[in-house]
Motif scaffolding. Structure first.
Motif, PDB file in Angstrom:
ATOM      1  N   GLY A 202       0.780  -1.227   0.000  1.00  0.00           N
ATOM      2  CA  GLY A 202       0.000   0.000   0.000  1.00  0.00           C
ATOM      3  C   GLY A 202       0.809   1.272   0.000  1.00  0.00           C
ATOM      4  O   GLY A 202       0.504   2.205   0.733  1.00  0.00           O
ATOM      5  N   VAL A 203       1.832   1.336  -0.837  1.00  0.00           N
ATOM      6  CA  VAL A 203       2.685   2.522  -0.916  1.00  0.00           C
ATOM      7  C   VAL A 203       2.569   3.137  -2.309  1.00  0.00           C
ATOM      8  O   VAL A 203       2.522   2.426  -3.315  1.00  0.00           O
ATOM      9  N   SER A 204       2.521   4.458  -2.345  1.00  0.00           N
ATOM     10  CA  SER A 204       2.510   5.160  -3.627  1.00  0.00           C
ATOM     11  C   SER A 204       3.769   6.010  -3.765  1.00  0.00           C
ATOM     12  O   SER A 204       4.395   6.377  -2.771  1.00  0.00           O
ATOM     13  N   GLU A 205       4.095   6.303  -4.993  1.00  0.00           N
ATOM     14  CA  GLU A 205       5.257   7.144  -5.328  1.00  0.00           C
ATOM     15  C   GLU A 205       4.752   8.338  -6.121  1.00  0.00           C
ATOM     16  O   GLU A 205       3.933   8.186  -7.023  1.00  0.00           O
ATOM     17  N   SER A 206       5.229   9.520  -5.763  1.00  0.00           N
ATOM     18  CA  SER A 206       4.841  10.712  -6.516  1.00  0.00           C
ATOM     19  C   SER A 206       6.002  11.703  -6.536  1.00  0.00           C
ATOM     20  O   SER A 206       7.002  11.523  -5.847  1.00  0.00           O
ATOM     21  N   ARG A 207       5.835  12.738  -7.329  1.00  0.00           N
ATOM     22  CA  ARG A 207       6.840  13.796  -7.462  1.00  0.00           C
ATOM     23  C   ARG A 207       6.146  15.158  -7.388  1.00  0.00           C
ATOM     24  O   ARG A 207       6.167  15.922  -8.344  1.00  0.00           O
ATOM     25  N   PRO A 208       5.524  15.463  -6.238  1.00  0.00           N
ATOM     26  CA  PRO A 208       4.739  16.692  -6.144  1.00  0.00           C
ATOM     27  C   PRO A 208       5.564  17.973  -6.075  1.00  0.00           C
ATOM     28  O   PRO A 208       5.037  19.048  -6.340  1.00  0.00           O
ATOM     29  N   PHE A 209       6.820  17.887  -5.707  1.00  0.00           N
ATOM     30  CA  PHE A 209       7.640  19.082  -5.499  1.00  0.00           C
ATOM     31  C   PHE A 209       8.539  19.404  -6.683  1.00  0.00           C
ATOM     32  O   PHE A 209       8.725  20.557  -7.027  1.00  0.00           O
ATOM     33  N   ALA A 210       9.112  18.377  -7.282  1.00  0.00           N
ATOM     34  CA  ALA A 210      10.028  18.551  -8.413  1.00  0.00           C
ATOM     35  C   ALA A 210      10.214  17.196  -9.090  1.00  0.00           C
ATOM     36  O   ALA A 210      10.056  16.158  -8.446  1.00  0.00           O
ATOM     37  N   PRO A 211      10.580  17.187 -10.367  1.00  0.00           N
ATOM     38  CA  PRO A 211      10.758  15.925 -11.078  1.00  0.00           C
ATOM     39  C   PRO A 211      11.837  15.017 -10.479  1.00  0.00           C
ATOM     40  O   PRO A 211      11.797  13.802 -10.658  1.00  0.00           O
ATOM     41  N   ASP A 212      12.797  15.625  -9.756  1.00  0.00           N
ATOM     42  CA  ASP A 212      13.887  14.825  -9.201  1.00  0.00           C
ATOM     43  C   ASP A 212      13.742  14.588  -7.690  1.00  0.00           C
ATOM     44  O   ASP A 212      14.663  14.154  -7.032  1.00  0.00           O
ATOM     45  N   ARG A 213      12.568  14.849  -7.146  1.00  0.00           N
ATOM     46  CA  ARG A 213      12.314  14.672  -5.702  1.00  0.00           C
ATOM     47  C   ARG A 213      11.150  13.700  -5.552  1.00  0.00           C
ATOM     48  O   ARG A 213      10.001  14.047  -5.782  1.00  0.00           O
ATOM     49  N   VAL A 214      11.460  12.452  -5.147  1.00  0.00           N
ATOM     50  CA  VAL A 214      10.470  11.385  -5.089  1.00  0.00           C
ATOM     51  C   VAL A 214       9.935  11.227  -3.671  1.00  0.00           C
ATOM     52  O   VAL A 214      10.702  11.104  -2.718  1.00  0.00           O
ATOM     53  N   VAL A 215       8.615  11.225  -3.551  1.00  0.00           N
ATOM     54  CA  VAL A 215       7.937  11.118  -2.261  1.00  0.00           C
ATOM     55  C   VAL A 215       7.224   9.769  -2.196  1.00  0.00           C
ATOM     56  O   VAL A 215       6.499   9.394  -3.123  1.00  0.00           O
ATOM     57  N   PHE A 216       7.415   9.064  -1.075  1.00  0.00           N
ATOM     58  CA  PHE A 216       6.762   7.779  -0.855  1.00  0.00           C
ATOM     59  C   PHE A 216       5.759   7.940   0.283  1.00  0.00           C
ATOM     60  O   PHE A 216       6.105   8.441   1.350  1.00  0.00           O
ATOM     61  N   LYS A 217       4.505   7.520   0.022  1.00  0.00           N
ATOM     62  CA  LYS A 217       3.427   7.662   0.998  1.00  0.00           C
ATOM     63  C   LYS A 217       2.697   6.334   1.170  1.00  0.00           C
ATOM     64  O   LYS A 217       2.657   5.515   0.247  1.00  0.00           O
ATOM     65  N   THR A 218       2.067   6.197   2.339  1.00  0.00           N
ATOM     66  CA  THR A 218       1.147   5.086   2.532  1.00  0.00           C
ATOM     67  C   THR A 218      -0.175   5.484   1.879  1.00  0.00           C
ATOM     68  O   THR A 218      -0.638   6.612   2.040  1.00  0.00           O
ATOM     69  N   VAL A 219      -0.759   4.591   1.121  1.00  0.00           N
ATOM     70  CA  VAL A 219      -1.985   4.895   0.383  1.00  0.00           C
ATOM     71  C   VAL A 219      -3.173   5.036   1.334  1.00  0.00           C
ATOM     72  O   VAL A 219      -3.992   5.933   1.171  1.00  0.00           O
ATOM     73  N   ALA A 220      -3.240   4.192   2.348  1.00  0.00           N
ATOM     74  CA  ALA A 220      -4.407   4.168   3.238  1.00  0.00           C
ATOM     75  C   ALA A 220      -4.647   5.498   3.951  1.00  0.00           C
ATOM     76  O   ALA A 220      -5.787   5.917   4.110  1.00  0.00           O
TER      77      ALA A 220
END
Length: 108
Positions: A15-33
């Motif tokens: 249940g983990v998602s990956e996104s780049r909300p701040f910059a293309p080279d800054r990867v954020v990992f979040k719990t989906v729940a």
């Protein structure tokens, strides 16, 4: 460890998602729940690859005292978050443990 290792480990938790909300080279990992961040891979603002993780305040202080490669988190609450240089003096095994602990702290 390198950024690919961190990414693979972070995405291995259920249940983990990956996104780049701040910059293309800054990867954020979040719990989906509950949509909570547990790890961030550095962007261009750092001279080397870094991962930012959450930890108990006592552990944050201990890590910063023990390792040269651990610094207060960039733009996050410095009591709970640290930046870890992946090329520094923190053993890979401990980095993996810290990413897992960070996930456990925010997971529902």
């Amino acid at each position: 460890m390198n950024v690919d290792d961190v990414r693979e480990l972070a995405l291995s938790f259920a249940g983990v998602s990956e996104s780049r909300p701040f910059a293309p080279d800054r990867v954020v990992f979040k719990t989906v729940a509950n949509n909570k961040v547990f790890a961030i891979l550095s962007g261009h603002e750092f001279p080397d690859d870094q991962v930012t993780v959450k930890a108990d305040p006592e552990r944050v202080a201990e890590l910063q005292h023990r390792f040269k490669a651990v610094h207060p988190a960039y733009k996050l609450n410095k009591r709970y978050w640290v930046n870890i240089s992946l090329a520094g003096d923190v053993p890979d095994k401990l980095i993996r443990e810290l990413i897992g602990d960070s996930h456990d702290l925010v997971a529902p």
